[in-house]
Enzyme design. Structure first.
Site, PDB file in Angstrom:
ATOM      1  N   PHE A 134       1.041  -1.161   0.074  1.00  0.00           N
ATOM      2  CA  PHE A 134       0.075   0.145   0.151  1.00  0.00           C
ATOM      3  C   PHE A 134       0.812   1.243   0.112  1.00  0.00           C
ATOM      4  CE2 PHE A 134      -2.357   3.664   1.691  1.00  0.00           C
ATOM      5  CZ  PHE A 134      -3.668   3.564   1.013  1.00  0.00           C
ATOM      6  N   ASP A 219       9.381   2.763   1.558  1.00  0.00           N
ATOM      7  CA  ASP A 219       8.203   3.614   2.184  1.00  0.00           C
ATOM      8  C   ASP A 219       8.155   3.483   3.536  1.00  0.00           C
ATOM      9  OD1 ASP A 219       5.847   4.552   2.795  1.00  0.00           O
ATOM     10  OD2 ASP A 219       4.673   3.759   0.785  1.00  0.00           O
ATOM     11  N   LYS A 248       2.859   9.377   8.111  1.00  0.00           N
ATOM     12  CA  LYS A 248       1.818   9.229   9.040  1.00  0.00           C
ATOM     13  C   LYS A 248       2.457   9.655  10.541  1.00  0.00           C
ATOM     14  CE  LYS A 248      -1.131   5.747   7.433  1.00  0.00           C
ATOM     15  NZ  LYS A 248      -0.773   5.021   6.294  1.00  0.00           N
TER      16      LYS A 248
HETATM   17  C1  LIG Z   1      -0.912   5.206   4.752  1.00  0.00           C
HETATM   18  C2  LIG Z   1       0.153   5.148   4.087  1.00  0.00           C
HETATM   19  C3  LIG Z   1       0.322   5.692   2.817  1.00  0.00           C
HETATM   20  C4  LIG Z   1      -0.441   6.755   2.480  1.00  0.00           C
HETATM   21  O1  LIG Z   1      -0.368   7.804   3.267  1.00  0.00           O
HETATM   22  P1  LIG Z   1      -1.835   8.884   3.313  1.00  0.00           P
HETATM   23  O2  LIG Z   1      -1.170   9.795   3.970  1.00  0.00           O
HETATM   24  O3  LIG Z   1      -2.934   8.314   3.576  1.00  0.00           O
HETATM   25  O4  LIG Z   1      -1.835   9.353   1.907  1.00  0.00           O
HETATM   26  C5  LIG Z   1       1.478   5.420   1.825  1.00  0.00           C
HETATM   27  N1  LIG Z   1       2.205   4.380   2.217  1.00  0.00           N
HETATM   28  C6  LIG Z   1       2.130   3.530   3.592  1.00  0.00           C
HETATM   29  C7  LIG Z   1       2.949   2.465   3.686  1.00  0.00           C
HETATM   30  C8  LIG Z   1       1.082   3.776   4.215  1.00  0.00           C
HETATM   31  O5  LIG Z   1       1.141   3.201   5.151  1.00  0.00           O
END
Ligand SMILES: *Cc1c(COP(=O)(O)O)cnc(C)c1O
Length: 395
Positions: A134, A219, A248
């Site tokens: 994700f 990420d 986050k």
């Molecule tokens: C939540 C998340 C995103 C997206 O972040 P948003 O602030 O919701 O756009 C991207 N990568 C990872 C690993 C995430 O957990």
């Protein structure tokens, strides 16, 4: 007639992207929140791994209040002390940050959009991502997100993306070629239900990227900044990434994302290649600095390690749990009965916010400041929550 509740008004005013809200919340303190009826919950979701310092932390409130009453927004024609200081602090913390550079955005998906565009500046277009990944919901980040249900309505998506099974170094090696711009991986997959790859996987990914001249992009939007008991989930792997994305936990609840370019990725962008009006604004950066400072001052990395172990051990003690995955306060609980939606609903009734990441995986990503009492409260309620969910699932 009584006035409609906030939740009732929601459906008439908000687009139906998230389904009906579970609760309307009005107040928070530490790892506790209260709903519109005054009912209290212990929050093991923390705004989806965002509220690192919990709710209403005095250090965050003071930093944001002071910055907003001094200088709130200026655009990127100008800079501010907090912006530069936060970039310097992040580069001092990330492995290989010495020659790095930061681009600030406002969310995880935007940090990843910046990274996606950065990979194009290598002159290559192909990307290799992992199944279960994700990376966000904007078109570029969505192209890297594997879930069919999220992607299908919006195809064609940009990019030139190949998905390989997560944790399988051989499959990764087979997919990466001399035309690959970057490999993008979560060091621990979050939305997939907290999946930890086999030991050595990231180091292998580094080798594969190097052999093909590709960038390694990690990420850390969910896994970064204390969540695992380390500042970065990948920091004990010995790997230096080319790109690290964050969001986050970084702002503790203020919207901010960051794309860290390290080594040759630090200088791929030139003026005019990318931009944002809000990104890196002084208030969000002051929040980020308060989060980093508080993690250090309150010894939260150690706290996360200790409480995470206690929480994982306690949850795993129930025989209905087949596996507990994760590190620190980044926890997945595998329930082979496949009833996590019911478990989360029963937990909510009992006053605990948990997340059913998948049908058989509960995710816990509480504030890093969650207390031992909070953890004990969940652990003592846990068997009864599982009992009730099991009963409800019976024909
Ligand atoms: C939540 C998340 C995103 C997206 O972040 P948003 O602030 O919701 O756009 C991207 N990568 C990872 C690993 C995430 O957990």
């Amino acid at each position: 007639m009584t006035d409609p509740t906030i939740s009732e008004r929601y459906v008439g005013a908000l687009m139906n992207t998230f389904g009906p809200p579970k609760l309307a919340l009005v107040r928070g303190e530490g790892a506790h929140v209260w709903d519109e009826n005054g009912k209290e919950y212990v929050d093991f979701l923390g705004g989806i791994a965002v509220n690192a310092l919990g709710h209403n932390h005095p250090a965050l409130v003071a930093a944001v209040t002071e910055q907003l009453s001094t200088l709130g927004h200026i655009s990127n024609f100008f800079t501010s002390g907090p912006q530069v200081e936060l970039a310097e602090r992040l580069l001092a913390l990330v492995p290989g940050g010495e020659t790095g550079r930061v681009f600030f955005a406002n969310s995880g998906t935007e940090a990843n959009e910046a990274a996606f565009k950065l990979t194009r500046k290598t002159g290559r277009t192909k990307l290799v991502a992992a199944s279960g990944a994700f990376h966000g919901r904007t078109m570029g980040a969505l192209a890297l997100t594997s879930k069919e249900a999220y992607r299908a309505p919006f195809e064609p998506l940009p990019g030139d993306v190949t998905f390989v099974p997560y944790g399988d170094a051989e499959a990764l090696a087979a997919a990466v070629t001399d035309e690959t711009a970057a490999i993008v991986l979560e060091p621990i997959q979050g939305e997939a239900g907290v999946i930890v790859p086999p030991a050595g996987y990231l180091a292998k990914a580094r080798e594969i990227a190097d052999a093909r001249g590709a960038l390694l992009w990690l990420d850390e939007v969910q896994s970064g900044l204390g969540r695992t008991g380390r500042m970065f989930a990948h920091e004990d792997s010995g790997v230096v990434a080319d790109i690290v994305t964050l969001a986050k936990g970084l702002g503790g609840g203020l919207p901010i994302g960051a794309c860290l370019g390290l080594g040759r990725a630090a200088t791929l962008f030139e003026p005019g290649n990318h931009g944002t009006t809000f990104g890196g604004n002084p208030v969000a950066c002051a929040a980020g600095l308060a989060v980093l400072r508080t993690i250090e001052e309150e010894g939260l990395l150690e706290h996360v390690t200790v409480l995470g172990q206690k929480l994982r051990d306690g949850l795993a003690a129930d025989p209905r749990v087949s596996e507990v995955s994760g590190e620190g306060l980044f926890i997945g609980v595998v329930l082979p009965e496949g009833n996590t939606a019911t478990v989360a609903a029963k937990a909510l009734e009992a006053g605990f916010i948990l997340n059913n990441a998948t049908p058989d995986r509960i995710r816990l990503v509480p504030p890093l400041v969650v207390t031992s009492d909070d953890v004990e409260a969940l652990l003592s309620a846990w068997p009864a929550i599982l009992d009730q969910a099991h009963e409800e699932g019976r024909p």
